[in-house]
Design a protein around this motif. Sequence first.
Motif, PDB file in Angstrom:
ATOM      1  N   LEU A 260       0.824  -1.199   0.000  1.00 60.89           N
ATOM      2  CA  LEU A 260       0.000   0.000   0.000  1.00 60.89           C
ATOM      3  C   LEU A 260       0.863   1.256   0.000  1.00 60.89           C
ATOM      4  CD1 LEU A 260      -2.799   1.233   0.026  1.00 60.89           C
ATOM      5  CD2 LEU A 260      -2.807   1.053   2.512  1.00 60.89           C
ATOM      6  N   LEU A 261       2.001   1.227   0.684  1.00 55.36           N
ATOM      7  CA  LEU A 261       2.888   2.390   0.667  1.00 55.36           C
ATOM      8  C   LEU A 261       3.335   2.721  -0.752  1.00 55.36           C
ATOM      9  CD1 LEU A 261       5.198   1.750   3.760  1.00 55.36           C
ATOM     10  CD2 LEU A 261       3.470   3.529   3.531  1.00 55.36           C
ATOM     11  N   VAL A 262       3.702   1.702  -1.510  1.00 55.99           N
ATOM     12  CA  VAL A 262       4.139   1.925  -2.899  1.00 55.99           C
ATOM     13  C   VAL A 262       3.002   2.530  -3.715  1.00 55.99           C
ATOM     14  CG1 VAL A 262       4.887   0.765  -5.010  1.00 55.99           C
ATOM     15  CG2 VAL A 262       5.915   0.140  -2.819  1.00 55.99           C
ATOM     16  N   ALA A 263       1.782   2.020  -3.518  1.00 56.77           N
ATOM     17  CA  ALA A 263       0.637   2.566  -4.240  1.00 56.77           C
ATOM     18  C   ALA A 263       0.372   4.013  -3.839  1.00 56.77           C
ATOM     19  CB  ALA A 263      -0.597   1.706  -3.987  1.00 56.77           C
ATOM     20  N   LEU A 264       0.500   4.320  -2.545  1.00 57.71           N
ATOM     21  CA  LEU A 264       0.307   5.697  -2.088  1.00 57.71           C
ATOM     22  C   LEU A 264       1.356   6.627  -2.676  1.00 57.71           C
ATOM     23  CD1 LEU A 264      -0.505   5.072   1.690  1.00 57.71           C
ATOM     24  CD2 LEU A 264      -2.090   5.936  -0.039  1.00 57.71           C
ATOM     25  N   ALA A 265       2.595   6.136  -2.781  1.00 61.71           N
ATOM     26  CA  ALA A 265       3.670   6.974  -3.315  1.00 61.71           C
ATOM     27  C   ALA A 265       3.355   7.441  -4.719  1.00 61.71           C
ATOM     28  CB  ALA A 265       4.988   6.189  -3.307  1.00 61.71           C
ATOM     29  N   GLU A 266       2.765   6.570  -5.513  1.00 60.99           N
ATOM     30  CA  GLU A 266       2.486   6.919  -6.904  1.00 60.99           C
ATOM     31  C   GLU A 266       1.200   7.713  -7.048  1.00 60.99           C
ATOM     32  OE1 GLU A 266       4.431   3.923  -9.781  1.00 60.99           O
ATOM     33  OE2 GLU A 266       3.186   2.701  -8.443  1.00 60.99           O
TER      34      GLU A 266
ATOM     35  N   PRO B 226      -7.883  -4.331  -2.156  1.00 65.68           N
ATOM     36  CA  PRO B 226      -7.839  -5.767  -2.454  1.00 65.68           C
ATOM     37  C   PRO B 226      -6.591  -6.211  -3.202  1.00 65.68           C
ATOM     38  CG  PRO B 226      -9.971  -4.815  -3.036  1.00 65.68           C
ATOM     39  CD  PRO B 226      -9.036  -3.678  -2.771  1.00 65.68           C
ATOM     40  N   SER B 227      -5.940  -5.294  -3.918  1.00 70.68           N
ATOM     41  CA  SER B 227      -4.838  -5.711  -4.790  1.00 70.68           C
ATOM     42  C   SER B 227      -3.452  -5.446  -4.229  1.00 70.68           C
ATOM     43  CB  SER B 227      -4.960  -5.015  -6.158  1.00 70.68           C
ATOM     44  OG  SER B 227      -4.935  -3.606  -6.009  1.00 70.68           O
ATOM     45  N   VAL B 228      -3.285  -4.446  -3.363  1.00 72.50           N
ATOM     46  CA  VAL B 228      -1.935  -4.080  -2.931  1.00 72.50           C
ATOM     47  C   VAL B 228      -1.630  -4.448  -1.486  1.00 72.50           C
ATOM     48  CG1 VAL B 228      -1.873  -2.168  -4.587  1.00 72.50           C
ATOM     49  CG2 VAL B 228      -2.551  -1.716  -2.225  1.00 72.50           C
ATOM     50  N   THR B 229      -2.638  -4.787  -0.692  1.00 68.15           N
ATOM     51  CA  THR B 229      -2.390  -5.158   0.699  1.00 68.15           C
ATOM     52  C   THR B 229      -2.212  -6.660   0.828  1.00 68.15           C
ATOM     53  OG1 THR B 229      -4.740  -5.387   1.218  1.00 68.15           O
ATOM     54  CG2 THR B 229      -3.766  -3.201   1.508  1.00 68.15           C
ATOM     55  N   GLU B 230      -1.486  -7.075   1.875  1.00 67.65           N
ATOM     56  CA  GLU B 230      -1.304  -8.499   2.120  1.00 67.65           C
ATOM     57  C   GLU B 230      -2.639  -9.197   2.345  1.00 67.65           C
ATOM     58  OE1 GLU B 230       1.910  -9.742   4.861  1.00 67.65           O
ATOM     59  OE2 GLU B 230       2.291  -7.594   5.008  1.00 67.65           O
TER      60      GLU B 230
ATOM     61  N   GLY C 228      -5.643  -8.370   1.265  1.00 69.74           N
ATOM     62  CA  GLY C 228      -6.380  -8.506   0.023  1.00 69.74           C
ATOM     63  C   GLY C 228      -5.807  -9.600  -0.865  1.00 69.74           C
ATOM     64  N   GLN C 229      -4.488  -9.689  -0.931  1.00 72.03           N
ATOM     65  CA  GLN C 229      -3.858 -10.712  -1.759  1.00 72.03           C
ATOM     66  C   GLN C 229      -4.110 -12.110  -1.215  1.00 72.03           C
ATOM     67  OE1 GLN C 229       0.224  -9.445  -1.925  1.00 72.03           O
ATOM     68  NE2 GLN C 229      -0.265  -7.588  -3.083  1.00 72.03           N
ATOM     69  N   ARG C 230      -4.087 -12.259   0.121  1.00 70.34           N
ATOM     70  CA  ARG C 230      -4.390 -13.570   0.705  1.00 70.34           C
ATOM     71  C   ARG C 230      -5.816 -14.003   0.360  1.00 70.34           C
ATOM     72  NH1 ARG C 230      -1.442 -12.009   5.503  1.00 70.34           N
ATOM     73  NH2 ARG C 230      -3.402 -11.306   6.429  1.00 70.34           N
ATOM     74  N   ALA C 231      -6.748 -13.064   0.447  1.00 77.42           N
ATOM     75  CA  ALA C 231      -8.136 -13.393   0.139  1.00 77.42           C
ATOM     76  C   ALA C 231      -8.283 -13.811  -1.319  1.00 77.42           C
ATOM     77  CB  ALA C 231      -9.036 -12.198   0.451  1.00 77.42           C
ATOM     78  N   ARG C 232      -7.621 -13.101  -2.219  1.00 72.03           N
ATOM     79  CA  ARG C 232      -7.731 -13.446  -3.641  1.00 72.03           C
ATOM     80  C   ARG C 232      -7.137 -14.819  -3.922  1.00 72.03           C
ATOM     81  NH1 ARG C 232      -5.886  -9.085  -7.817  1.00 72.03           N
ATOM     82  NH2 ARG C 232      -3.915  -9.286  -6.692  1.00 72.03           N
ATOM     83  N   ARG C 233      -6.003 -15.144  -3.275  1.00 70.13           N
ATOM     84  CA  ARG C 233      -5.411 -16.468  -3.487  1.00 70.13           C
ATOM     85  C   ARG C 233      -6.332 -17.578  -3.004  1.00 70.13           C
ATOM     86  NH1 ARG C 233      -0.551 -13.801  -1.797  1.00 70.13           N
ATOM     87  NH2 ARG C 233      -0.814 -14.621   0.319  1.00 70.13           N
ATOM     88  N   ALA C 234      -7.110 -17.280  -1.967  1.00 71.90           N
ATOM     89  CA  ALA C 234      -8.040 -18.266  -1.435  1.00 71.90           C
ATOM     90  C   ALA C 234      -9.379 -18.252  -2.156  1.00 71.90           C
ATOM     91  CB  ALA C 234      -8.262 -18.028   0.061  1.00 71.90           C
TER      92      ALA C 234
ATOM     93  N   ALA D  57     -13.369 -12.747  -1.523  1.00 68.14           N
ATOM     94  CA  ALA D  57     -13.274 -11.289  -1.586  1.00 68.14           C
ATOM     95  C   ALA D  57     -12.782 -10.769  -0.246  1.00 68.14           C
ATOM     96  CB  ALA D  57     -14.625 -10.676  -1.918  1.00 68.14           C
ATOM     97  N   PRO D  58     -11.838  -9.820  -0.212  1.00 70.90           N
ATOM     98  CA  PRO D  58     -11.409  -9.245   1.065  1.00 70.90           C
ATOM     99  C   PRO D  58     -12.524  -8.394   1.665  1.00 70.90           C
ATOM    100  CG  PRO D  58     -10.431  -8.043  -0.742  1.00 70.90           C
ATOM    101  CD  PRO D  58     -11.142  -9.233  -1.359  1.00 70.90           C
TER     102      PRO D  58
END
Length: 246
Positions: free
Chosen positions: A75-81, A214-218, A220-226, A229-230
């Motif tokens: 999320l930090l990387v996404a916020l930076a951009e 859902p896409s940049v946080t841990e 959200g990514q765990r939920a998608r792999r399983a 929906a987060p």
Amino acid sequence: MAAEEEEAAAPPQKRFYRQRAHSNPLADHTLSYPSRPQDMDWASLFPSFFPPAAAPGAAPARVEFADIGCGYGGLLVALAERFPQALALGLELRAKVAAFARARIRSLRAARPGRFGNVACVRANAMRHLPHFFRRAQVRPDHGGLRTKHKWRIVSPATLAEYGFVLRPGGLVYTVTDVPELHQWMLQHFGEHPLFEPLPPAQLAAEPLVPLLPSVTEEGQRARRAGRAPNCAVFRRRPDPPAAAP
């Protein structure tokens, strides 16, 4: 507080920074933190925003986003951009995970000069030391991470009081988790707290950070792999109540 000095390197690999999913925030940890917010050495974390030759009288930059439990820094990387002129600080208790986030930011700064200077990560215990870093009404915290035991959770009556202290009125708290029971816990405690209210659906749909969770946080990514929906929610800091008459 001086940032830990670590050599810049190629993009870090998570396999070298693996750690248990959680760290007990109630245990004793060897942590460095300022005695008070005005003692915080922000220049060591955001050197491009605190040049040595700053104009006299210029207003210093201030952190606007706090990513509580920032994990590997997605999320930090996404916020930076998305917000290149706003400073964002990640607070992460797990030592190896915080080290990965710092290495990731250093690598991005080196690969893309002039970018990612507005985000940083420190190893910190937000449950204990949040007011040591931030003044009253300074920031707009982003998201609370996953916790599995009630007394360890980053959302509780005690921590919400601290969020209310550092968060400006009208500021937003974003929560995301891959655990439905924890989502309900956060809805309950934010809903019961007098300083917070859920963001109305119409405003929620227009919030620019919500699609990122859902896409940049841990979580959200765990939920998608399983294949799930987060669970996301956003809460707004209410105005301070009027002072009681003497």
